[in-house]
Design an enzyme around this catalytic site. Sequence first.
Site, PDB file in Angstrom:
ATOM      1  N   CYS A   1       0.849  -1.205   0.000  1.00  0.00           N
ATOM      2  CA  CYS A   1       0.000   0.000   0.000  1.00  0.00           C
ATOM      3  C   CYS A   1       0.882   1.251   0.000  1.00  0.00           C
ATOM      4  O   CYS A   1       0.556   2.248  -0.661  1.00  0.00           O
ATOM      5  CB  CYS A   1      -0.934   0.008   1.208  1.00  0.00           C
ATOM      6  SG  CYS A   1      -2.374  -1.072   1.039  1.00  0.00           S
TER       7      CYS A   1
ATOM      8  N   ASP B   1      10.322  -6.774  -8.794  1.00  0.00           N
ATOM      9  CA  ASP B   1      10.628  -7.309  -7.465  1.00  0.00           C
ATOM     10  C   ASP B   1      11.999  -6.797  -7.034  1.00  0.00           C
ATOM     11  O   ASP B   1      12.945  -6.773  -7.821  1.00  0.00           O
ATOM     12  CB  ASP B   1      10.598  -8.843  -7.499  1.00  0.00           C
ATOM     13  CG  ASP B   1      10.525  -9.444  -6.119  1.00  0.00           C
ATOM     14  OD1 ASP B   1       9.490 -10.015  -5.764  1.00  0.00           O
ATOM     15  OD2 ASP B   1      11.532  -9.322  -5.363  1.00  0.00           O
TER      16      ASP B   1
ATOM     17  N   ASN C   1       1.618 -16.728  -4.077  1.00  0.00           N
ATOM     18  CA  ASN C   1       1.797 -17.326  -2.754  1.00  0.00           C
ATOM     19  C   ASN C   1       0.654 -16.847  -1.865  1.00  0.00           C
ATOM     20  O   ASN C   1       0.335 -15.644  -1.848  1.00  0.00           O
ATOM     21  CB  ASN C   1       3.151 -16.919  -2.169  1.00  0.00           C
ATOM     22  CG  ASN C   1       4.308 -17.492  -2.968  1.00  0.00           C
ATOM     23  OD1 ASN C   1       4.240 -18.610  -3.449  1.00  0.00           O
ATOM     24  ND2 ASN C   1       5.370 -16.713  -3.118  1.00  0.00           N
TER      25      ASN C   1
ATOM     26  N   HIS D   1      -0.555 -10.332  -4.522  1.00  0.00           N
ATOM     27  CA  HIS D   1       0.349 -10.006  -5.631  1.00  0.00           C
ATOM     28  C   HIS D   1       0.577 -11.236  -6.488  1.00  0.00           C
ATOM     29  O   HIS D   1       0.669 -12.356  -5.993  1.00  0.00           O
ATOM     30  CB  HIS D   1       1.689  -9.442  -5.137  1.00  0.00           C
ATOM     31  CG  HIS D   1       2.352 -10.256  -4.073  1.00  0.00           C
ATOM     32  ND1 HIS D   1       1.941 -10.222  -2.750  1.00  0.00           N
ATOM     33  CD2 HIS D   1       3.386 -11.128  -4.115  1.00  0.00           C
ATOM     34  CE1 HIS D   1       2.708 -11.034  -2.043  1.00  0.00           C
ATOM     35  NE2 HIS D   1       3.598 -11.602  -2.845  1.00  0.00           N
TER      36      HIS D   1
HETATM   37  P1  5GP Z   1       5.708 -13.282  -1.326  1.00  0.00           P
HETATM   38  O1  5GP Z   1       6.675 -14.182  -0.612  1.00  0.00           O
HETATM   39  O2  5GP Z   1       4.842 -12.521  -0.346  1.00  0.00           O
HETATM   40  O3  5GP Z   1       4.909 -13.990  -2.365  1.00  0.00           O
HETATM   41  O4  5GP Z   1       6.579 -12.258  -2.140  1.00  0.00           O
HETATM   42  C1  5GP Z   1       6.882 -10.976  -1.702  1.00  0.00           C
HETATM   43  C2  5GP Z   1       7.864 -10.396  -2.691  1.00  0.00           C
HETATM   44  O5  5GP Z   1       7.921  -9.009  -2.469  1.00  0.00           O
HETATM   45  C3  5GP Z   1       9.290 -10.939  -2.560  1.00  0.00           C
HETATM   46  O6  5GP Z   1       9.683 -11.548  -3.794  1.00  0.00           O
HETATM   47  C4  5GP Z   1      10.128  -9.707  -2.227  1.00  0.00           C
HETATM   48  O7  5GP Z   1      11.387  -9.715  -2.864  1.00  0.00           O
HETATM   49  C5  5GP Z   1       9.241  -8.574  -2.708  1.00  0.00           C
HETATM   50  N1  5GP Z   1       9.374  -7.332  -1.947  1.00  0.00           N
HETATM   51  C6  5GP Z   1       9.335  -7.202  -0.600  1.00  0.00           C
HETATM   52  N2  5GP Z   1       9.467  -5.910  -0.256  1.00  0.00           N
HETATM   53  C7  5GP Z   1       9.584  -5.215  -1.418  1.00  0.00           C
HETATM   54  C8  5GP Z   1       9.759  -3.829  -1.698  1.00  0.00           C
HETATM   55  O8  5GP Z   1       9.807  -2.958  -0.823  1.00  0.00           O
HETATM   56  N3  5GP Z   1       9.849  -3.477  -3.018  1.00  0.00           N
HETATM   57  C9  5GP Z   1       9.776  -4.407  -4.018  1.00  0.00           C
HETATM   58  N4  5GP Z   1       9.889  -3.950  -5.267  1.00  0.00           N
HETATM   59  N5  5GP Z   1       9.622  -5.718  -3.777  1.00  0.00           N
HETATM   60  C10 5GP Z   1       9.524  -6.116  -2.486  1.00  0.00           C
HETATM   61 ZN    ZN Z   2      -1.795  -3.295   1.235  1.00  0.00          ZN
END
Ligand code: 5GP
Ligand code: ZN
Length: 116
Positions: free
Chosen positions: A7, A30, A86, A99
């Site tokens: 957000c 990412d 995920n 996402h």
């Molecule tokens: P999840 O494990 O929740 O499916 O994936 C979260 C993803 O968000 C991870 O691949 C991580 O690298 C990415 N991520 C986490 N924080 C940030 C951020 O502040 N900026 C960006 N661009 N990616 C993020």
């Molecule tokens: Zn949110």
Amino acid sequence: MSDCIFCKIVDGKIPSAKVYEDDEILAFKDISPARPVHVLVIPKRHITSLATVTPEDAPFLGRMLTVANQIATEQGSPDGFRVIINTGRVGQQEVPHLHIHIVGGPDPVGPMLKRI
Ligand code: 5GP
Ligand code: ZN
């Protein structure tokens, strides 16, 4: 959600490398890419996870997938890609804002999950 990282990215409070934006959807690279193409596609409004969507969200979710296909091609994965959502504890979702991961690039992304 004031304490949600994604957000904050939507609100511009945390910077991101944006690759797509419309009224309802934002996509950005990412921060820790797993493949040459690794983009996250998110709803601008806070939805916690795929486990919290309702039948009313179906058209919107379909649009997210359509946008994902467009982005994957534009970002350098014209020959195919993988989308990953995920979800929750078992899905090992780290960021509790829905996402779609798009992973791809010129080469195959690798096997799916290790089989049991
Ligand atoms: P999840 O494990 O929740 O499916 O994936 C979260 C993803 O968000 C991870 O691949 C991580 O690298 C990415 N991520 C986490 N924080 C940030 C951020 O502040 N900026 C960006 N661009 N990616 C993020
Ligand atoms: Zn949110």
